[in-house]
Design an enzyme around this catalytic site. Structure first.
Site, mmCIF file in Angstrom:
data_model
loop_
_atom_site.group_PDB
_atom_site.id
_atom_site.type_symbol
_atom_site.label_atom_id
_atom_site.label_comp_id
_atom_site.label_asym_id
_atom_site.label_seq_id
_atom_site.Cartn_x
_atom_site.Cartn_y
_atom_site.Cartn_z
ATOM 1 N N LYS A 182 -10.582 6.601 3.221
ATOM 2 C CA LYS A 182 -10.128 7.651 2.292
ATOM 3 C C LYS A 182 -10.987 8.901 2.471
ATOM 4 O O LYS A 182 -12.218 8.817 2.521
ATOM 5 C CB LYS A 182 -10.237 7.161 0.842
ATOM 6 C CG LYS A 182 -9.202 6.110 0.503
ATOM 7 C CD LYS A 182 -9.253 5.752 -0.982
ATOM 8 C CE LYS A 182 -8.267 4.653 -1.290
ATOM 9 N NZ LYS A 182 -7.111 5.067 -2.045
ATOM 10 N N HIS A 240 -14.436 -2.507 -2.446
ATOM 11 C CA HIS A 240 -14.207 -1.063 -2.588
ATOM 12 C C HIS A 240 -15.339 -0.367 -3.375
ATOM 13 O O HIS A 240 -15.881 0.646 -2.942
ATOM 14 C CB HIS A 240 -12.891 -0.780 -3.320
ATOM 15 C CG HIS A 240 -11.668 -1.317 -2.635
ATOM 16 N ND1 HIS A 240 -11.602 -1.547 -1.288
ATOM 17 C CD2 HIS A 240 -10.440 -1.663 -3.120
ATOM 18 C CE1 HIS A 240 -10.395 -1.999 -0.967
ATOM 19 N NE2 HIS A 240 -9.673 -2.087 -2.065
#
Ligand code: BG6
Length: 479
Positions: A182, A240
């Site tokens: 990301k 994450h």
């Protein structure tokens, strides 16, 4: 830090087929098909794509499913590219336990010398599939891309790694954590080390606490079976959120190159204090037990709040608060690095009355933004002011989705944005003690920030920072 190099620069030979296990699953439909479409559109994917799953689908059903997914997740704006993508697709259906499935895969791979196998399947099936790839003789010169969570605890991660290594050499194994692909998360690394001003204050002397929130306003949908075997801690915190923490907490990489980043991040996981039951508040949204494939007496957590310490010279004594959950008030991810107040109170209002001293705020999604909050004086005779944000928001949409980036990198043999086994094991060692020994999951109402008991974790500090709506100047989130 150079951008990860494409295959022609790393010298690696690109994979000549992409095999996706779990082709009928939720992940494939939500993220993988749109990523494949984008790759074909840019001319980056021209190899055959072979889907594998147990569901018996005709070609027509397969194409319909892919079309629905791409239309839903962003739309088909280039019909010739979509048609090219469909022309690359093949499908093998069968039971993963059945050698005939792998024989059929071998036949479908005819002509391919160096396939990449992507396991978008429940972790419980990883070992079976990896071993079958080996025994069928289709692992030579191939690559293995494994979805997180890699294992379900430390022991199973070690075992799984041994199985993977019995078939694939380490440079051919790619442990995917899509958060590493990301833009906003790569920007944490860049922001910290491409600027000189954060580093002098990025430590225990100036940082009071750090919070990381990953909130989702939706429930588990059709993923009850997976979620029952995972829960929030295994699903997103151990991977994450820990990856975000590692990028925020790591020492400066010792040299230019992603090897240095990998080892600096692994050191953060090793310095994390193993969690104790009182460091964790688990919650479960009301209605979860009525979801499909969920046990009526399930104690699986759909919310998890964690208080973490990193016992390093830089971070000694600084609490890190991590929180994630389903059916929370909004879908948003944000980091708040809370700074200490000034050492002396020179103005009546210069100690934060709203509880917040200066901070750095990293909005990670749905938009990418960084804010630095500072107090400024109001016009007038009095020395009073308020805290305002210096605000940077990225208004250029990301060029690639994380899966587009990571699948392309793995097929090119570039492991820069993947996790390493030592980091995976060190992260499991932190959560291992509370995977079994924990307090029961407390019920919370959908649309709230989880059980009230989570507030007690941050007692003595300023409470949880609930990310609000982004500022008006933030661009519309891109699809
Ligand atoms: C996945 C989890 O890895 O990440 C999901 O399994 C979660 O439960 C998802 O919803 C969040 O990813 P993103 O990119 O949508 O924030």
């Amino acid at each position: 830090m150079n951008a990860p190099a494409p295959a022609h620069r790393t010298g690696a030979v690109a994979s000549d087929a992409l095999v996706i296990f779990g082709f009928t699953g939720d992940l494939a439909s939500k993220k993988i098909f749109p990523a494949l479409y984008a790759m074909v559109k840019k001319g980056e994917l021209t190899t055959p794509v072979i889907g594998v799953a147990s569901t018996k689908w005709s070609n027509y059903q397969l194409h319909q499913r892919v079309r629905e997914s791409v239309e839903r997740e962003g739309g088909i704006d280039d019909k010739p590219a979509f048609d090219r993508m469909v022309a690359l697709l093949r499908y093998v259906s069968g039971d993963y336990q059945d050698p005939a499935t792998f024989a059929a895969l071998k036949a479908a791979l005819a002509g391919s010398q160096r396939p990449a196998y992507y396991l978008a399947i429940p972790p419980s099936l990883f070992a079976t599939v990896i071993q079958s790839l080996g025994t069928t003789g289709i692992a030579r010169d191939a690559r293995l891309i494994v979805e997180k969570p890699f294992g379900r605890d430390l022991a199973s991660a070690v075992e799984l790694d041994a199985i993977a290594h019995s078939v694939f050499p380490e440079p051919s194994i790619f442990r995917i954590d899509h958060y590493l692909g990301k833009e906003a998360i790569m920007n944490i690394l860049y922001f910290r080390f491409a600027n000189s001003f954060p580093e002098p204050i990025w430590n225990r002397d100036h940082v009071a606490s750090v919070q990381v929130t990953l909130a989702e306003d939706f429930g588990i949908g059709q993923r009850g079976g997976f979620y029952e075997s995972a829960g929030c801690l295994r699903d997103v915190i151990q991977n994450h959120l820990f990856q975000i923490v590692a990028l925020l907490a790591m020492e400066p990489p010792a040299y230019q190159g992603f090897g240095a980043v990998h080892s600096a991040k692994a050191s953060v996981f090793r310095a994390m204090r193993p969690l104790a039951p009182d460091d964790v508040v688990r919650g479960q949204y009301a209605g979860y037990r009525q979801e499909k494939d969920v046990a009526p007496d399930s104690d699986v957590e759909t919310f998890c709040a964690v208080r973490l310490f990193i016992d390093s010279w830089r971070w000694a004594g600084v609490p890190w608060y991590l929180r994630s959950g389903k059916r929370l008030p909004s879908t948003v991810a944000e980091v708040l690095v809370q700074l200490r107040p000034p050492p002396q109170k020179l103005f009546d209002d210069s100690h934060p009355t709203d509880g917040r001293a200066n901070y750095f705020r990293f909005r990670l999604q749905p938009v990418s933004a960084i804010a630095l909050a500072a107090r400024v004086k109001h016009p007038g005779r009095e020395f009073v002011g308020d805290q305002r944000e210096l605000y940077l928001c990225e208004d250029v949409p990301a060029e690639e989705s994380p899966y587009e980036r990571l699948l392309g990198d793995a097929m090119a043999g570039d492991g820069a944005l993947f996790t390493t086994q030592d980091a995976v094991e060190a992260a499991w060692a932190v959560v291992d003690p509370v995977l079994v020994d924990h307090h029961p999951a407390l019920s919370y109402q959908p649309g709230t920030w989880g059980p009230r008991a989570a507030d007690a974790l941050v007692a003595g500090h300023i409470g949880w920072h609930n990310p609000g709506p982004e500022r008006p100047e933030a661009p519309e989130p891109c699809a």
